[in-house]
Design a protein around this motif. Sequence first.
Motif, PDB file in Angstrom:
ATOM      1  N   ILE A  86       0.862  -1.190   0.000  1.00 51.78           N
ATOM      2  CA  ILE A  86       0.000   0.000   0.000  1.00 51.78           C
ATOM      3  C   ILE A  86       0.895   1.237   0.000  1.00 51.78           C
ATOM      4  O   ILE A  86       1.791   1.352   0.847  1.00 51.78           O
ATOM      5  N   HIS A  87       0.638   2.156  -0.929  1.00 56.85           N
ATOM      6  CA  HIS A  87       1.276   3.481  -0.843  1.00 56.85           C
ATOM      7  C   HIS A  87       0.267   4.397  -0.154  1.00 56.85           C
ATOM      8  O   HIS A  87      -0.664   4.920  -0.789  1.00 56.85           O
ATOM      9  N   ALA A  88       0.462   4.620   1.152  1.00 60.91           N
ATOM     10  CA  ALA A  88      -0.530   5.378   1.934  1.00 60.91           C
ATOM     11  C   ALA A  88      -0.811   6.769   1.342  1.00 60.91           C
ATOM     12  O   ALA A  88      -1.976   7.171   1.247  1.00 60.91           O
ATOM     13  N   PRO A  89       0.201   7.535   0.939  1.00 59.38           N
ATOM     14  CA  PRO A  89      -0.081   8.895   0.454  1.00 59.38           C
ATOM     15  C   PRO A  89      -0.909   8.900  -0.825  1.00 59.38           C
ATOM     16  O   PRO A  89      -1.623   9.863  -1.107  1.00 59.38           O
ATOM     17  N   GLN A  90      -0.813   7.819  -1.595  1.00 58.14           N
ATOM     18  CA  GLN A  90      -1.510   7.798  -2.888  1.00 58.14           C
ATOM     19  C   GLN A  90      -3.016   7.574  -2.757  1.00 58.14           C
ATOM     20  O   GLN A  90      -3.740   7.609  -3.753  1.00 58.14           O
ATOM     21  N   TYR A  91      -3.485   7.405  -1.498  1.00 57.39           N
ATOM     22  CA  TYR A  91      -4.934   7.288  -1.314  1.00 57.39           C
ATOM     23  C   TYR A  91      -5.631   8.550  -1.817  1.00 57.39           C
ATOM     24  O   TYR A  91      -6.792   8.505  -2.238  1.00 57.39           O
ATOM     25  N   PRO A 101       2.023   5.273 -18.754  1.00 58.58           N
ATOM     26  CA  PRO A 101       2.962   4.271 -18.242  1.00 58.58           C
ATOM     27  C   PRO A 101       3.527   4.666 -16.866  1.00 58.58           C
ATOM     28  O   PRO A 101       3.506   5.846 -16.495  1.00 58.58           O
ATOM     29  N   LEU A 102       4.061   3.673 -16.165  1.00 58.99           N
ATOM     30  CA  LEU A 102       4.578   3.862 -14.802  1.00 58.99           C
ATOM     31  C   LEU A 102       5.508   5.069 -14.688  1.00 58.99           C
ATOM     32  O   LEU A 102       5.354   5.913 -13.797  1.00 58.99           O
ATOM     33  N   GLU A 103       6.479   5.156 -15.628  1.00 56.76           N
ATOM     34  CA  GLU A 103       7.497   6.208 -15.485  1.00 56.76           C
ATOM     35  C   GLU A 103       6.906   7.600 -15.702  1.00 56.76           C
ATOM     36  O   GLU A 103       7.391   8.584 -15.135  1.00 56.76           O
ATOM     37  N   VAL A 104       5.834   7.682 -16.490  1.00 61.25           N
ATOM     38  CA  VAL A 104       5.143   8.968 -16.681  1.00 61.25           C
ATOM     39  C   VAL A 104       4.255   9.257 -15.466  1.00 61.25           C
ATOM     40  O   VAL A 104       4.243  10.360 -14.919  1.00 61.25           O
ATOM     41  N   TRP A 105       3.542   8.239 -15.020  1.00 61.85           N
ATOM     42  CA  TRP A 105       2.642   8.361 -13.865  1.00 61.85           C
ATOM     43  C   TRP A 105       3.394   8.854 -12.632  1.00 61.85           C
ATOM     44  O   TRP A 105       2.916   9.725 -11.906  1.00 61.85           O
ATOM     45  N   LEU A 106       4.590   8.309 -12.426  1.00 64.66           N
ATOM     46  CA  LEU A 106       5.354   8.715 -11.237  1.00 64.66           C
ATOM     47  C   LEU A 106       5.647  10.209 -11.269  1.00 64.66           C
ATOM     48  O   LEU A 106       5.425  10.922 -10.284  1.00 64.66           O
ATOM     49  N   HIS A 107       6.130  10.697 -12.412  1.00 63.17           N
ATOM     50  CA  HIS A 107       6.554  12.105 -12.471  1.00 63.17           C
ATOM     51  C   HIS A 107       5.389  13.063 -12.654  1.00 63.17           C
ATOM     52  O   HIS A 107       5.427  14.191 -12.149  1.00 63.17           O
ATOM     53  N   PRO A 220      13.705   1.280   0.434  1.00 63.58           N
ATOM     54  CA  PRO A 220      14.201   1.933  -0.786  1.00 63.58           C
ATOM     55  C   PRO A 220      13.086   1.869  -1.832  1.00 63.58           C
ATOM     56  O   PRO A 220      12.553   0.787  -2.072  1.00 63.58           O
ATOM     57  N   ARG A 221      12.736   2.996  -2.437  1.00 64.83           N
ATOM     58  CA  ARG A 221      11.554   2.996  -3.325  1.00 64.83           C
ATOM     59  C   ARG A 221      11.692   1.935  -4.405  1.00 64.83           C
ATOM     60  O   ARG A 221      10.889   1.025  -4.512  1.00 64.83           O
ATOM     61  N   PHE A 222      12.690   2.065  -5.228  1.00 65.56           N
ATOM     62  CA  PHE A 222      13.081   1.027  -6.184  1.00 65.56           C
ATOM     63  C   PHE A 222      14.420   1.457  -6.736  1.00 65.56           C
ATOM     64  O   PHE A 222      14.859   2.595  -6.529  1.00 65.56           O
ATOM     65  N   THR A 247      10.512  -3.131  -1.128  1.00 65.37           N
ATOM     66  CA  THR A 247      10.848  -2.308  -2.283  1.00 65.37           C
ATOM     67  C   THR A 247      10.035  -2.822  -3.473  1.00 65.37           C
ATOM     68  O   THR A 247       9.256  -3.751  -3.337  1.00 65.37           O
ATOM     69  N   HIS A 248      10.191  -2.157  -4.625  1.00 64.09           N
ATOM     70  CA  HIS A 248       9.587  -2.672  -5.856  1.00 64.09           C
ATOM     71  C   HIS A 248      10.632  -3.474  -6.622  1.00 64.09           C
ATOM     72  O   HIS A 248      11.809  -3.136  -6.592  1.00 64.09           O
ATOM     73  N   CYS A 249      10.174  -4.472  -7.346  1.00 59.36           N
ATOM     74  CA  CYS A 249      11.111  -5.337  -8.058  1.00 59.36           C
ATOM     75  C   CYS A 249      10.544  -5.677  -9.438  1.00 59.36           C
ATOM     76  O   CYS A 249       9.396  -6.139  -9.539  1.00 59.36           O
ATOM     77  N   SER A 250      11.332  -5.426 -10.476  1.00 60.19           N
ATOM     78  CA  SER A 250      11.010  -5.895 -11.842  1.00 60.19           C
ATOM     79  C   SER A 250       9.531  -5.757 -12.182  1.00 60.19           C
ATOM     80  O   SER A 250       8.887  -6.714 -12.589  1.00 60.19           O
ATOM     81  N   GLU A 251       9.020  -4.521 -12.028  1.00 56.72           N
ATOM     82  CA  GLU A 251       7.574  -4.338 -12.189  1.00 56.72           C
ATOM     83  C   GLU A 251       7.137  -4.246 -13.644  1.00 56.72           C
ATOM     84  O   GLU A 251       6.129  -4.832 -14.027  1.00 56.72           O
ATOM     85  N   SER A 252       7.874  -3.425 -14.406  1.00 54.63           N
ATOM     86  CA  SER A 252       7.469  -3.185 -15.800  1.00 54.63           C
ATOM     87  C   SER A 252       8.683  -3.369 -16.711  1.00 54.63           C
ATOM     88  O   SER A 252       9.818  -3.465 -16.223  1.00 54.63           O
ATOM     89  N   ALA A 284       7.519  -5.876  -4.104  1.00 59.09           N
ATOM     90  CA  ALA A 284       6.246  -5.654  -4.783  1.00 59.09           C
ATOM     91  C   ALA A 284       6.372  -5.996  -6.267  1.00 59.09           C
ATOM     92  O   ALA A 284       7.410  -5.747  -6.892  1.00 59.09           O
ATOM     93  N   HIS A 285       5.318  -6.587  -6.802  1.00 55.91           N
ATOM     94  CA  HIS A 285       5.145  -6.877  -8.231  1.00 55.91           C
ATOM     95  C   HIS A 285       6.003  -8.056  -8.711  1.00 55.91           C
ATOM     96  O   HIS A 285       5.517  -9.142  -8.876  1.00 55.91           O
ATOM     97  N   SER A 286       7.268  -7.796  -9.036  1.00 55.15           N
ATOM     98  CA  SER A 286       8.197  -8.872  -9.423  1.00 55.15           C
ATOM     99  C   SER A 286       7.732  -9.641 -10.647  1.00 55.15           C
ATOM    100  O   SER A 286       7.990 -10.849 -10.777  1.00 55.15           O
ATOM    101  N   THR A 335      -2.985  -4.555  -2.626  1.00 56.06           N
ATOM    102  CA  THR A 335      -3.857  -3.693  -3.429  1.00 56.06           C
ATOM    103  C   THR A 335      -3.033  -2.740  -4.279  1.00 56.06           C
ATOM    104  O   THR A 335      -3.483  -2.263  -5.314  1.00 56.06           O
ATOM    105  N   ASP A 336      -1.811  -2.392  -3.807  1.00 57.36           N
ATOM    106  CA  ASP A 336      -0.983  -1.357  -4.428  1.00 57.36           C
ATOM    107  C   ASP A 336      -1.745  -0.044  -4.610  1.00 57.36           C
ATOM    108  O   ASP A 336      -1.659   0.588  -5.665  1.00 57.36           O
ATOM    109  N   ILE A 337      -2.480   0.378  -3.596  1.00 54.93           N
ATOM    110  CA  ILE A 337      -3.015   1.747  -3.646  1.00 54.93           C
ATOM    111  C   ILE A 337      -1.862   2.678  -3.974  1.00 54.93           C
ATOM    112  O   ILE A 337      -0.841   2.631  -3.316  1.00 54.93           O
TER     113      ILE A 337
HETATM  114  O1  LIG Z   1       3.190   0.760  -8.617  1.00 54.78           O
HETATM  115  C1  LIG Z   1       4.118   1.504  -8.256  1.00 54.78           C
HETATM  116  N1  LIG Z   1       3.874   2.568  -7.442  1.00 54.78           N
HETATM  117  C2  LIG Z   1       4.836   3.409  -7.018  1.00 54.78           C
HETATM  118  O2  LIG Z   1       4.584   4.354  -6.274  1.00 54.78           O
HETATM  119  C3  LIG Z   1       6.146   3.114  -7.471  1.00 54.78           C
HETATM  120  N2  LIG Z   1       7.326   3.704  -7.247  1.00 54.78           N
HETATM  121  C4  LIG Z   1       8.223   2.986  -7.924  1.00 54.78           C
HETATM  122  N3  LIG Z   1       7.657   1.978  -8.588  1.00 54.78           N
HETATM  123  C5  LIG Z   1       6.363   2.023  -8.317  1.00 54.78           C
HETATM  124  N4  LIG Z   1       5.358   1.240  -8.699  1.00 54.78           N
END
Ligand SMILES: O=c1[nH]c(=O)c2nc[nH]c2[nH]1
Length: 459
Positions: A86-91, A101-107, A220-222, A247-252, A284-286, A335-337
């Motif tokens: 769970i990423h609490a702040p992302q609620y 995509p993930l890398e765009v969503w993060l930034h 460590p975030r990832f 941490t996150h591992c090999s997600e995308s 997470a993920h892997s 859930t990966d909120i």
């Molecule tokens: O699903 C995800 N949420 C995140 O906040 C994150 N940060 C790095 N990788 C991530 N993947």
Amino acid sequence: MTDNVRRLDLRGQTLVASGFHAPVRGTIDWLEDALIAIDEDGLIVSVTRPGEAEYEMAKREAGRAGRLATLPAGTILLPGFVDLHIHAPQYAQLGRGLDVPLEVWLHRYTFPLEARYADTAFAGRVYRRLVDDLLANGTTTALYFATAHVEASNLLADICLERGQRALVGKVAMDDPAGCPDYYRDASPEASVESTRAVIGHIRAMPGNAKGRVLPVVTPRFIPACTDAALQGLGDLARDCGCRVQTHCSESDWAHGHVLARHGMTDAASLDRFGLLTAGGVLAHSNFLTADDMDLLVARKAAVAHCPVSNAYFAGSVFPLKAALEKGVRVGLGTDISGGPIATMLDAMRGAVMASRMLESGVDPDLPPEQRSSRAGARIDFRDAFHLATAGGGDALELPVGRFEPGCHFDALAIDCEAPQGGIRLWGTEAGDDLLQTILYTASRPNLARIWVGGAQVG
Ligand SMILES: O=c1[nH]c(=O)c2nc[nH]c2[nH]1
């Protein structure tokens, strides 16, 4: 109704209840009118079934001592759910921003939102709502990523303790200027380590937390967000402090490819070099784990948080769950909120079954069935999903939760199968595994009548 009338404190009580648990993956154990004796600390002392020699005597004695509690007819007991990611702040962005995509969503969305948690008033508002909602949805154990801020991470831990949730809280470490924005990152590798150490110290010293209801996690975030120096420092810290790691591992493809290009090896292999693959730790993920990675996780007793709903948006693949389980990898569900736009483990379970079915069958209707997938036998069923969301999550974290067994915490849910506003509809013929299947696929929040953590009712 006052809280005192409504709440059913089971510490020091013996509960008569019928319900399900899945201590072993693949099989469901039905407890019918079982006597569950719970001590003053909320630990299960014994589980006795009708027909066992001591059943009648134990029931009579508990009754005579005024310590016998009974659930209303139509109520089914389940172990509380364990959410491993769970990423609490992302609620505060649940259900938004899932079309990039993930890398765009993060930034674009996630780092700007998380940066706002420098404001502890905002953090408190979101975190109180989140913890209350998760408890109401049956999540009795939660593994949280907080943000990079010490104060807001401490606050999340305070709120979990105040609300009674069993929780593991990590201050997010992210220091690499190449992967993190200037406005939201630790100032240096040393700052990543020292701020993590500060949060560990806070959590361990919280008044009322002597028994470790809330635990710290090195986070460590990832790899793409951390320098090698921070990863090494955090691995050393986890060892020195005896802390779990998440941490996150090999997600995308992007995240997996970043580590292959930067370190010349997979995430799992690289994390291991830094001492970040540890027993009780969670990756997470892997999704892109290799067979060798799986062997490594088994050797290190590190677990995967499988997040099927989030994977549909960000992973570009389905985690090979069955293959990992067959290799002996510890796996639970998350859930990966807010990568997953859901706050209930019921949907994580449903998603895990659905994703495994698609992996098995394949998804491209232009291909003939025999060519549509190379993953025969990939499916899991509701029995596996229930195990993963309860006992499997407990095993991943090496915590005694998720089962009705002596020595386990009494973390549990009372499912009211007759709640008019709930999703469950029974017709009088459902029994055994069929009844559990109906509950898992159709229950909604109004069916979750009572929630206990350590025998105390918290929802
Ligand atoms: O699903 C995800 N949420 C995140 O906040 C994150 N940060 C790095 N990788 C991530 N993947």
